[in-house]
Design a protein around this motif. Structure first.
Motif, mmCIF file in Angstrom:
data_model
loop_
_atom_site.group_PDB
_atom_site.id
_atom_site.type_symbol
_atom_site.label_atom_id
_atom_site.label_comp_id
_atom_site.label_asym_id
_atom_site.label_seq_id
_atom_site.Cartn_x
_atom_site.Cartn_y
_atom_site.Cartn_z
ATOM 1 N N GLY A 108 0.816 -1.198 0.000
ATOM 2 C CA GLY A 108 0.000 0.000 0.000
ATOM 3 C C GLY A 108 0.850 1.248 0.000
ATOM 4 N N GLY A 109 0.185 2.359 -0.265
ATOM 5 C CA GLY A 109 0.853 3.649 -0.247
ATOM 6 C C GLY A 109 -0.048 4.694 -0.871
ATOM 7 N N ALA A 110 0.067 5.931 -0.436
ATOM 8 C CA ALA A 110 -0.651 7.021 -1.098
ATOM 9 C C ALA A 110 -0.131 7.146 -2.524
ATOM 10 C CB ALA A 110 -0.448 8.325 -0.335
ATOM 11 N N GLY A 132 6.077 6.218 -4.738
ATOM 12 C CA GLY A 132 7.039 5.175 -5.066
ATOM 13 C C GLY A 132 6.423 3.797 -5.127
ATOM 14 N N ASN A 133 5.107 3.733 -5.309
ATOM 15 C CA ASN A 133 4.403 2.455 -5.317
ATOM 16 C C ASN A 133 4.845 1.550 -6.466
ATOM 17 O OD1 ASN A 133 2.045 3.046 -3.213
ATOM 18 N ND2 ASN A 133 2.280 4.851 -4.503
ATOM 19 N N VAL A 141 -0.629 -8.070 -4.304
ATOM 20 C CA VAL A 141 -1.726 -7.137 -4.583
ATOM 21 C C VAL A 141 -1.293 -5.730 -4.210
ATOM 22 C CG1 VAL A 141 -4.108 -6.510 -4.004
ATOM 23 C CG2 VAL A 141 -3.457 -8.928 -4.209
ATOM 24 N N TRP A 142 -1.720 -4.762 -4.993
ATOM 25 C CA TRP A 142 -1.364 -3.346 -4.827
ATOM 26 C C TRP A 142 -2.641 -2.590 -4.463
ATOM 27 C CZ3 TRP A 142 2.091 -0.543 -8.945
ATOM 28 C CH2 TRP A 142 1.908 0.843 -8.909
ATOM 29 N N THR A 143 -2.564 -1.696 -3.479
ATOM 30 C CA THR A 143 -3.696 -0.821 -3.175
ATOM 31 C C THR A 143 -3.217 0.585 -2.854
ATOM 32 O OG1 THR A 143 -5.697 -0.537 -1.823
ATOM 33 C CG2 THR A 143 -3.738 -1.395 -0.700
#
Length: 299
Positions: free
Chosen positions: A6-8, A12-13, A92-94
């Motif tokens: 996760g990350g805003a 750097g996601n 998974v990316w969020t």
């Protein structure tokens, strides 16, 4: 392993995603992808997306009422059975902020990694991104100049970052979440890689770690993804923000900026925290709210 990162946005996601994928591949972790098995995938690979691999990434949206999987801004569907979805994806990316259901979702993943970036650099980067050709195509808005966008939306970008980051830090110990910093990978890749490998329980020989650093360098990834990656730098807010914006950033996010060990003024050396022993997040929240209240009362 089933991992949620996760990350805003614009923290750097994409870089973190590539690093984790490389770790999994080099350590022999099996790769599973829900979206790559979905009927939409072959069509999605022909879409005009922001970077070549975008259609292949499992992206999850978490809200109070529903989980959804999506591809960019073009395709979105509800997740009918979350455990089944997770079982079909190893990574998974969020971008989702913390909501009422976040803890329930976090606990269904073996590992959780959250990335943070200096909010002032992030604001500059986000302004450029939201005015990019790609974003204007799928999220049309009237401002085309990144500088004007930054001036118009600076406070909102800072507030969004504050509560996105604060809430994940607050929950990090409870849900065994690993916190990583964009600047740490940028300035001391091997040390930050070691921290991540320790959390994941993965060992890589020195030669593979060196090969990873070269493969995951910003310059290498930028050549492969020129539309999505623009700068691999830290602290460029010192040259690009006005004095008024720097003061406003300190009022909105100052307590959290200092908690994370980032520099507070122009000309200071780039620094960042490597650990977070202070866990009184209620006190930190009150410091943030008091700082923001002074800004708005002065305005």
């Amino acid at each position: 392993m089933h991992l949620l990162q996760g990350g805003a946005p614009k923290c750097g996601n994409f870089w973190l995603y590539q690093i984790i994928q490389e770790i999994m591949a080099r350590s022999g972790q099996p790769h599973r992808s829900f979206i790559q098995r979905h009927p939409i995938y072959e069509l999605a690979k022909t879409w005009d997306l922001n970077y070549p691999s975008q259609a292949s990434i499992d992206v999850l949206e978490i809200t109070d009422l529903q989980d959804s999987y999506r591809i960019s801004s073009i395709f979105r569907m509800p997740v009918e059975d979350l455990p089944q979805y997770i079982s079909q994806s190893s990574h998974v990316w969020t971008h989702s902020p913390v909501c009422k259901r976040s803890g329930e979702v976090f606990d269904q993943f073996d590992k959780k990694v959250y990335i943070i970036r200096d909010p002032r650099d992030r604001a500059v980067s986000a302004a450029k991104y939201y005015c990019s050709e790609y974003m204007l195509k799928y999220y049309p808005q009237p401002i085309k100049d990144p500088k004007v966008y930054l001036e118009t939306h600076f406070e909102n970008l800072m507030r969004e970052w504050v509560w996105h980051v604060f809430d994940h830090l607050r929950l990090s110990r409870q849900h065994q979440m690993h916190i990583t910093l964009y600047e740490a990978f940028l300035l001391d890749f091997q040390a930050e890689l070691s921290r991540l490998l320790d959390y994941l329980g993965v060992q890589l020989p020195p030669r593979q770690r060196e090969e990873m650093q070269e493969a995951m360098s910003f310059a290498t990834l930028q050549r492969q993804n020129p539309k999505h990656l623009k700068k691999g730098q830290a602290g460029y807010w010192m040259e690009q923000l006005t004095e008024e914006q720097i003061q406003k950033a300190d009022a909105i996010a100052g307590p959290l900026i200092r908690f994370l060990g980032y520099p507070t003024g122009k000309g200071q050396e780039m620094t960042y925290a490597t650990g977070f022993p202070h866990q009184d997040f209620e006190q930190l929240k009150q410091e943030i709210l008091q700082s923001q209240a002074q800004l708005y009362s002065a305005g």
